[in-house]
Write an enzyme that holds these catalytic residues in place. Structure first.
Site, PDB file in Angstrom:
ATOM      1  N   GLN A   1      -9.820  -3.810  -3.732  1.00 48.83           N
ATOM      2  CA  GLN A   1     -11.318  -3.338  -3.685  1.00 48.83           C
ATOM      3  C   GLN A   1     -12.255  -3.679  -4.788  1.00 48.83           C
ATOM      4  O   GLN A   1     -13.256  -3.914  -4.711  1.00 48.83           O
ATOM      5  CB  GLN A   1     -11.151  -1.648  -3.269  1.00 48.83           C
ATOM      6  CG  GLN A   1     -12.351  -1.289  -2.730  1.00 48.83           C
ATOM      7  CD  GLN A   1     -13.020  -1.919  -1.559  1.00 48.83           C
ATOM      8  OE1 GLN A   1     -12.180  -1.838  -0.364  1.00 48.83           O
ATOM      9  NE2 GLN A   1     -14.047  -2.262  -1.400  1.00 48.83           N
TER      10      GLN A   1
ATOM     11  N   ARG B   1       0.826  -1.219  -0.007  1.00 56.79           N
ATOM     12  CA  ARG B   1      -0.081  -0.045  -0.035  1.00 56.79           C
ATOM     13  C   ARG B   1       1.028   1.167  -0.398  1.00 56.79           C
ATOM     14  O   ARG B   1       1.405   1.426   0.887  1.00 56.79           O
ATOM     15  CB  ARG B   1      -0.779   0.044   1.284  1.00 56.79           C
ATOM     16  CG  ARG B   1      -1.509   1.382   1.456  1.00 56.79           C
ATOM     17  CD  ARG B   1      -2.683   1.287   2.540  1.00 56.79           C
ATOM     18  NE  ARG B   1      -3.791   0.615   1.929  1.00 56.79           N
ATOM     19  CZ  ARG B   1      -5.170   0.640   2.260  1.00 56.79           C
ATOM     20  NH1 ARG B   1      -5.230   1.250   3.284  1.00 56.79           N
ATOM     21  NH2 ARG B   1      -5.997   0.079   1.647  1.00 56.79           N
TER      22      ARG B   1
ATOM     23  N   ARG C   1     -13.298  -9.046   0.486  1.00 56.40           N
ATOM     24  CA  ARG C   1     -11.823  -8.515   0.451  1.00 56.40           C
ATOM     25  C   ARG C   1     -11.079  -9.750   0.715  1.00 56.40           C
ATOM     26  O   ARG C   1     -10.173 -10.093   0.103  1.00 56.40           O
ATOM     27  CB  ARG C   1     -11.465  -7.383   1.417  1.00 56.40           C
ATOM     28  CG  ARG C   1     -12.010  -6.009   1.098  1.00 56.40           C
ATOM     29  CD  ARG C   1     -11.582  -5.524  -0.291  1.00 56.40           C
ATOM     30  NE  ARG C   1      -9.890  -5.491  -0.024  1.00 56.40           N
ATOM     31  CZ  ARG C   1      -9.444  -4.468   0.315  1.00 56.40           C
ATOM     32  NH1 ARG C   1      -9.928  -3.144   0.856  1.00 56.40           N
ATOM     33  NH2 ARG C   1      -8.049  -4.338   0.363  1.00 56.40           N
TER      34      ARG C   1
ATOM     35  N   CYS D   1     -16.391   1.541   0.023  1.00 58.49           N
ATOM     36  CA  CYS D   1     -14.992   0.613   0.511  1.00 58.49           C
ATOM     37  C   CYS D   1     -14.690   0.542   1.720  1.00 58.49           C
ATOM     38  O   CYS D   1     -14.167  -0.292   2.559  1.00 58.49           O
ATOM     39  CB  CYS D   1     -13.959   1.194  -0.327  1.00 58.49           C
ATOM     40  SG  CYS D   1     -13.472   2.916  -0.035  1.00 58.49           S
TER      41      CYS D   1
ATOM     42  N   HIS E   1      -6.969   1.312  -6.645  1.00 58.47           N
ATOM     43  CA  HIS E   1      -7.337   0.171  -5.662  1.00 58.47           C
ATOM     44  C   HIS E   1      -8.027  -1.206  -6.128  1.00 58.47           C
ATOM     45  O   HIS E   1      -9.119  -1.449  -5.712  1.00 58.47           O
ATOM     46  CB  HIS E   1      -8.222   0.854  -4.523  1.00 58.47           C
ATOM     47  CG  HIS E   1      -8.370   0.200  -3.267  1.00 58.47           C
ATOM     48  ND1 HIS E   1      -7.359  -0.797  -2.917  1.00 58.47           N
ATOM     49  CD2 HIS E   1      -8.886   0.560  -2.010  1.00 58.47           C
ATOM     50  CE1 HIS E   1      -7.700  -1.278  -1.525  1.00 58.47           C
ATOM     51  NE2 HIS E   1      -8.594  -0.585  -0.994  1.00 58.47           N
TER      52      HIS E   1
ATOM     53  N   ASP F   1     -17.031   7.120  -1.645  1.00 58.81           N
ATOM     54  CA  ASP F   1     -15.792   6.712  -1.202  1.00 58.81           C
ATOM     55  C   ASP F   1     -15.721   8.047  -0.233  1.00 58.81           C
ATOM     56  O   ASP F   1     -16.244   9.206  -0.505  1.00 58.81           O
ATOM     57  CB  ASP F   1     -14.852   6.866  -2.200  1.00 58.81           C
ATOM     58  CG  ASP F   1     -13.342   6.380  -1.594  1.00 58.81           C
ATOM     59  OD1 ASP F   1     -13.409   6.306  -0.526  1.00 58.81           O
ATOM     60  OD2 ASP F   1     -12.273   6.489  -2.282  1.00 58.81           O
TER      61      ASP F   1
HETATM   62  N1  NVA Z   1      -9.794   6.804  -1.396  1.00 62.37           N
HETATM   63  C1  NVA Z   1      -9.605   6.342  -0.139  1.00 62.37           C
HETATM   64  C2  NVA Z   1      -9.844   4.967  -0.098  1.00 62.37           C
HETATM   65  C3  NVA Z   1      -9.678   4.246   1.215  1.00 62.37           C
HETATM   66  C4  NVA Z   1      -9.755   2.730   1.133  1.00 62.37           C
HETATM   67  C5  NVA Z   1      -8.177   6.673   0.280  1.00 62.37           C
HETATM   68  O1  NVA Z   1      -7.406   6.722  -0.500  1.00 62.37           O
HETATM   69  O2  NVA Z   1      -8.241   7.241   1.525  1.00 62.37           O
HETATM   70  N1   CP Z   2     -11.373  -0.466   1.960  1.00 63.26           N
HETATM   71  C1   CP Z   2     -10.140  -0.202   2.464  1.00 63.26           C
HETATM   72  O1   CP Z   2      -8.884  -0.421   1.936  1.00 63.26           O
HETATM   73  O2   CP Z   2      -9.854  -0.208   3.893  1.00 63.26           O
HETATM   74  P1   CP Z   2      -8.666  -0.119   4.685  1.00 63.26           P
HETATM   75  O3   CP Z   2      -7.829   1.300   4.281  1.00 63.26           O
HETATM   76  O4   CP Z   2      -9.072   0.031   6.234  1.00 63.26           O
HETATM   77  O5   CP Z   2      -7.574  -1.167   4.460  1.00 63.26           O
END
Ligand code: NVA
Ligand code: CP
Length: 294
Positions: free
Chosen positions: A127, A97, A283, A255, A124, A215
């Protein structure tokens, strides 16, 4: 990226995910990743991705090692390419990540093992796999379905739009001016079975939709712009008025994490249309299937 899988490969992964979900519910012990090790590397926080990848690997018999900025010198004393080359000797997959997608490209350039995108600023894909699995569970099909995303055209929107369109769906992405899907993402829709339609008006985008998705208004790494983002997205909220424009059987997805009262109301999040908890659970199943496949 989500488009690194062909539509056939995606469907194979999702079929396997469904089988793995059923096996888990019946307590079947599996060891398809026995003898393997997976490294998880986080530059950003996570609940779902951390828990689901950890359990996915362990439940299939693999070892898991978690790494991050707090316990490595990556980026501040150790070069990213060296990090990948060292991990090649230890583990069979790297789940990462990161902020920029280019970090994943650098890791992948040096990795001899699969590198799995666990979220970047741009994408992502895991997801999106879980989202498509949820849509298939609820509707039995995704081609011909209309999926409306309301919010910023960044990582979650991009991956869902591209993956769902690759499987034949119509994906509408309603965003304020200045926050739309990027041109490079739209360029990647070329040749896909379905289509991606960017627009500005969330009400118009919700008309007749089978699936409504949103989101957070303030993505990780964007906290410094929170006030401007909140002002820009104030009309981009999944509430009951918006859902009333969709099909009677429409479902709602998010998500997570969600900020109740911002991008989604409490009534919608916990209401009868919500597929959010099923989506979060999925997931685990899609990532098991993806790691088996890779
Ligand atoms: N768009 C959000 C998704 C979190 C799973 C972010 O990047 O924080
Ligand atoms: N949806 C998602 O990726 O959640 P986290 O950021 O908690 O991993």
């Amino acid at each position: 990226t989500e488009l690194d899988l062909s539509p056939d490969e995606t469907m194979r992964v999702l079929d396997e995910a469904r089988r793995l979900k059923s096996d888990r519910s019946r307590g079947v012990q599996l060891n398809s990743l026995a003898g393997k090790a997976v490294a998880l590397y986080f530059e950003k926080p996570s609940v779902r991705t951390r828990v689901s990848f950890t359990l996915a690997a362990r439940e299939l018999g693999a070892e898991v090692v978690e790494l991050g900025s707090h316990n490595t010198k990556v980026g501040h004393g150790e070069d990213l390419e060296d990090f990948a080359m060292v991990l090649n000797g230890y583990v069979h997959a790297l789940v990462a990540r990161v902020f920029g997608q280019s970090t994943l490209d650098t890791l992948a350039k040096r990795a001899t093992m699969p590198v799995i995108n666990a979220l970047s600023d741009e994408r992502h894909p895991c997801q999106a796999l879980a989202d498509v699995m949820t849509i298939l569970e609820r509707f039995g099909r995704i081609d011909d379905r209309v999926i409306t995303f309301v919010g910023e055209g960044n990582n979650v929107a991009t991956s869902l739009a591209l993956l769902a369109a690759s499987l034949g769906a119509e994906v509408r992405v309603a965003s304020p001016v200045g926050y739309a899907l990027p041109a490079w993402a739209l360029a990647q829709t070329e040749g896909l079975a379905g289509k991606v339609v960017p627009c500005v008006d969330p009400r118009q985008a919700a008309e007749g939709a089978h699936v409504l998705v949103t989101d957070t208004w303030v993505s990780m790494g964007r906290e410094g712009d929170a006030a401007a983002l909140r002002a820009a997205f104030v009309d981009y909220r999944l509430d009951e008025a918006l859902i009333a424009r969709a099909r009677p059987e429409a479902i709602v997805m998010h998500c997570l994490p969600a900020v109740r009262g911002e991008e989604i109301t409490e009534a919608v999040m916990y209401g009868p249309r919500s597929a959010i908890w099923q989506e979060a659970e999925n997931r685990l199943h899609v990532q098991k299937a993806l790691m088996e496949y890779l």
